[in-house]
Design a protein around this motif. Structure first.
Motif, PDB file in Angstrom:
ATOM      1  N   VAL A 144     -23.298 -21.649  72.357  1.00  0.00           N
ATOM      2  CA  VAL A 144     -22.084 -21.551  71.550  1.00  0.00           C
ATOM      3  C   VAL A 144     -22.316 -22.439  70.337  1.00  0.00           C
ATOM      4  O   VAL A 144     -22.517 -23.650  70.466  1.00  0.00           O
ATOM      5  CB  VAL A 144     -20.838 -22.010  72.322  1.00  0.00           C
ATOM      6  CG1 VAL A 144     -19.610 -21.976  71.418  1.00  0.00           C
ATOM      7  CG2 VAL A 144     -20.618 -21.152  73.548  1.00  0.00           C
TER       8      VAL A 144
ATOM      9  N   CYS B  28     -26.404 -12.011  69.353  1.00  0.00           N
ATOM     10  CA  CYS B  28     -25.616 -13.050  68.665  1.00  0.00           C
ATOM     11  C   CYS B  28     -24.372 -12.383  68.064  1.00  0.00           C
ATOM     12  O   CYS B  28     -24.481 -11.482  67.223  1.00  0.00           O
ATOM     13  CB  CYS B  28     -26.437 -13.720  67.571  1.00  0.00           C
ATOM     14  SG  CYS B  28     -25.686 -15.244  66.939  1.00  0.00           S
TER      15      CYS B  28
ATOM     16  N   ILE C  49     -17.832 -15.586  66.335  1.00  0.00           N
ATOM     17  CA  ILE C  49     -16.517 -16.027  66.809  1.00  0.00           C
ATOM     18  C   ILE C  49     -15.635 -16.064  65.575  1.00  0.00           C
ATOM     19  O   ILE C  49     -15.846 -16.880  64.673  1.00  0.00           O
ATOM     20  CB  ILE C  49     -16.584 -17.410  67.474  1.00  0.00           C
ATOM     21  CG1 ILE C  49     -17.573 -17.390  68.645  1.00  0.00           C
ATOM     22  CG2 ILE C  49     -15.204 -17.855  67.942  1.00  0.00           C
ATOM     23  CD1 ILE C  49     -17.846 -18.770  69.247  1.00  0.00           C
TER      24      ILE C  49
ATOM     25  N   THR D  94     -20.687 -18.842  66.501  1.00  0.00           N
ATOM     26  CA  THR D  94     -21.331 -17.697  67.143  1.00  0.00           C
ATOM     27  C   THR D  94     -21.462 -17.936  68.639  1.00  0.00           C
ATOM     28  O   THR D  94     -21.484 -19.084  69.104  1.00  0.00           O
ATOM     29  CB  THR D  94     -22.733 -17.437  66.566  1.00  0.00           C
ATOM     30  OG1 THR D  94     -23.568 -18.581  66.856  1.00  0.00           O
ATOM     31  CG2 THR D  94     -22.692 -17.197  65.067  1.00  0.00           C
ATOM     32  N   LEU D  95     -21.565 -16.835  69.381  1.00  0.00           N
ATOM     33  CA  LEU D  95     -21.876 -16.853  70.810  1.00  0.00           C
ATOM     34  C   LEU D  95     -23.176 -16.059  70.965  1.00  0.00           C
ATOM     35  O   LEU D  95     -23.225 -14.870  70.640  1.00  0.00           O
ATOM     36  CB  LEU D  95     -20.742 -16.206  71.609  1.00  0.00           C
ATOM     37  CG  LEU D  95     -20.924 -16.120  73.127  1.00  0.00           C
ATOM     38  CD1 LEU D  95     -21.104 -17.495  73.746  1.00  0.00           C
ATOM     39  CD2 LEU D  95     -19.729 -15.405  73.768  1.00  0.00           C
TER      40      LEU D  95
ATOM     41  N   ALA E 239     -15.960 -13.665  72.791  1.00  0.00           N
ATOM     42  CA  ALA E 239     -15.859 -14.412  71.533  1.00  0.00           C
ATOM     43  C   ALA E 239     -14.479 -14.267  70.912  1.00  0.00           C
ATOM     44  O   ALA E 239     -13.901 -15.238  70.386  1.00  0.00           O
ATOM     45  CB  ALA E 239     -16.932 -13.933  70.557  1.00  0.00           C
ATOM     46  N   SER E 240     -13.924 -13.055  70.955  1.00  0.00           N
ATOM     47  CA  SER E 240     -12.598 -12.847  70.380  1.00  0.00           C
ATOM     48  C   SER E 240     -11.521 -13.559  71.193  1.00  0.00           C
ATOM     49  O   SER E 240     -10.518 -14.017  70.646  1.00  0.00           O
ATOM     50  CB  SER E 240     -12.286 -11.358  70.280  1.00  0.00           C
ATOM     51  OG  SER E 240     -12.207 -10.769  71.574  1.00  0.00           O
TER      52      SER E 240
ATOM     53  N   ALA F  42     -11.647 -17.414  70.317  1.00  0.00           N
ATOM     54  CA  ALA F  42     -11.539 -17.779  68.895  1.00  0.00           C
ATOM     55  C   ALA F  42     -10.357 -18.698  68.580  1.00  0.00           C
ATOM     56  O   ALA F  42     -10.526 -19.679  67.852  1.00  0.00           O
ATOM     57  CB  ALA F  42     -11.476 -16.517  68.039  1.00  0.00           C
TER      58      ALA F  42
END
Length: 539
Positions: free
Chosen positions: A69, A144, A147, A156-157, A180-181, A184
């Motif tokens: 992360v 990749c 976020i 980024t994740l 990721a969403s 956020a």
């Protein structure tokens, strides 16, 4: 390297994809974990707790080799690894990127996910951590995803593993994008409360240290004996919490001394609030100093914190305190005694912890005798008194200050003014400076603007400094006197430039040696005065 499409995900489609099992891996088993992530993110804004769950999911059910992360610091424009698995601490420390740099940098720059099916086939994969160079993962794929929050990339994740099925790879891209969403909002809150907060605190500390250096007594210009005594008083009182009264004529620099005391005091980390008591209408002084509640009078459309409340934890500087009316003097006295007050229209008292510095150009003792200033307030304010000398009593400080202002205003106005001519210096030294340092500052700024040859001459100075009325001389300057003064100055400057060489001086002035000799005789100027002796050069 391929870009995934914009991630407008259909949950039914995702669930249908996840129900297909490949190589014994069923992504439908991850759905309860997604529910748990959503639950934690809505109930608890703890990023560490969320990442612990996410990294565990990536490591176990998803069988990732490595997961990262990464957070984007907009102020330093860098992307760093915040949390991970499969990397040593040393490898994590090396994983720093700029936007556009490598796969991670491109994801942050574009806001789009990137999938690298084979690491050994990608020129964009930089391996900044050097994890692959040491252990090797040439056949692994790299995912990749950004976020994002409100179209702003926060980080980024990223994940890495070997895939035997392209369909499973695509499913994991969608899964990581979903995760990721979901995180956020928590990442945004973390950046706001931690990274941005720490940076703001550091920047605030840096600015205060800069101000402290700027206003320390040694940086107040002037080395005359009266100013040395002022510096000593500042040094002694700054480290205390005593109330200070600064006396002196208008323009001597009382605010600068107040600043030096504050930024070298126990209150230096708090605010420094300046208030000019003479600048407020009589009916608004109380509101400006002590504040008011909403609706307490016509026009009070909102609650207002006064200067005392704004200065809580720091220092309040009340300039021109001698201009306060007797009624407002009584209110100020109450604050000094009780360290509390009520806003206009308020019920509850407001308590403050601060230092009070006041200043005036008035004779407070005389005002006390006349009944225009409260005697009890005077003694409350006059705990420690610093009297600033007028500029006319500071001797050569006039030249020191003038040189300082020449350099400052030349730089500000883009001019190459280097020095002040001797006749102009004599005028500055003989003038009585009723406006003190403030007047000198204005005079030099004007002279720098008028100067055409890199030197400030006497004719660049304002007429007030050259008249008998203002300068204290006995005879008014006629036109002939003015012309003689200009001629004298030009001859002296030329002789200085040419080390007393009469021939070169005459050439510079456009005169013959005979004509220059006549003028030098008229002004009683000797070329020998401007010859540099060998002993002088050695000294």
């Amino acid at each position: 390297m391929t870009d995934t499409p914009t991630l407008e995900l259909d949950l039914d489609e995702i669930q249908a994809d996840f129900t297909h099992c490949f190589t014994g891996e069923c992504r439908v088993n991850v759905l309860p974990i997604l529910h748990k992530i959503g639950h934690v993110s809505t109930r608890n804004a703890d990023l560490s707790a969320l990442l612990a769950i996410i990294l565990e999911v990536m490591q176990q059910p998803l069988k990732m080799h490595r997961g990262m992360v990464m957070l984007y610091d907009r102020h330093s424009d860098t992307i760093g690894i915040h949390d991970s698995f499969g990397l040593t601490e040393e490898e994590k420390g090396r994983g720093i990127y700029a936007p556009g740099e490598g796969v991670t940098g491109k994801v942050v720059e574009t806001g789009k996910a990137i999938v690298v099916p084979r690491l050994n086939e990608s020129l964009d994969f930089l391996d900044r951590t050097r994890a692959h160079a040491e252990r090797g993962s040439a056949n692994a794929s790299f995912i990749c995803v950004p976020i994002m929050r409100a179209e702003k990339v926060l980080g980024t994740l990223c994940a890495e593993r070997i895939y035997m099925s392209r369909r499973l790879l695509d499913q994991d891209v969608k899964l990581l994008a979903t995760i990721a969403s979901m995180i956020a909002p928590v990442v945004e809150l973390y950046l706001l409360e931690n990274i941005d907060k720490v940076r703001l605190e550091n920047e605030n500390r840096r600015l205060k240290n800069a101000l402290k250096r700027r206003f320390k007594p040694s940086n107040i210009i002037g080395n005359s004996k009266p100013m040395q005594q002022v510096y000593e008083h500042i040094r002694k009182v700054a480290g205390t919490r005593a109330t200070v009264l600064i006396l002196g004529e208008s323009g001597v620099g009382k605010e600068l001394v107040a600043s030096a005391i504050h930024y070298n005091s126990p209150y230096a980390e708090g605010p420094f609030v300046k208030s000019n008591c003479a600048a407020f209408p009589e009916n608004l002084v109380e509101s400006e100093l002590f504040g008011h509640e909403k609706g307490s009078f016509t026009g009070a459309i909102a609650t207002h914190k006064g200067c005392f409340e704004q200065a809580n934890g720091g220092t309040i500087f009340l300039d021109e305190v001698g201009e306060l009316s007797l009624a407002n003097q009584a209110k100020l006295l109450r604050v000094l005694q009780e360290r509390s007050f009520k806003r206009i229209g308020g019920i509850n008292p407001v308590r403050v912890e601060l230092r009070i510095i006041t200043a005036t150009n008035r004779n407070l003792i005389e005002m006390v005798e006349n009944g225009t200033f409260r005697e009890d307030l005077y003694y409350r304010l006059n705990v420690f008194c610093i009297t600033l000398p007028p500029l006319r009593e500071r001797g050569s400080d006039v030249i020191t200050l003038a040189d300082h202002y020449v350099n400052r205003f030349a730089a500000e106005n883009g001019k190459s003014v280097k020095r002040i001519a001797t006749p102009a210096l004599n005028m500055l030294m003989s003038y009585h400076w009723p406006g003190n340092v403030r007047e000198l500052e204005n005079v030099i700024e004007s002279a720098v603007i008028l100067s055409d040859d890199g030197v400030i001459h006497s004719y660049d100075l304002p007429p007030s400094i050259q008249t008998s009325h203002e300068s204290g001389t006995t005879n008014a300057l006629t036109l002939e006197d003015k012309l003689r003064a200009v001629e004298y100055e030009m001859i002296v400057e030329a002789l200085k430039n040419n080390n007393g060489n009469v021939g070169e001086t005459a050439k510079e002035l456009g005169l013959t040696r005979r004509m220059l000799g006549i003028r030098m005789q008229r002004h009683r100027i000797s070329y020998k005065t401007f010859r540099t002796r060998v002993t002088d050069a050695l000294d």
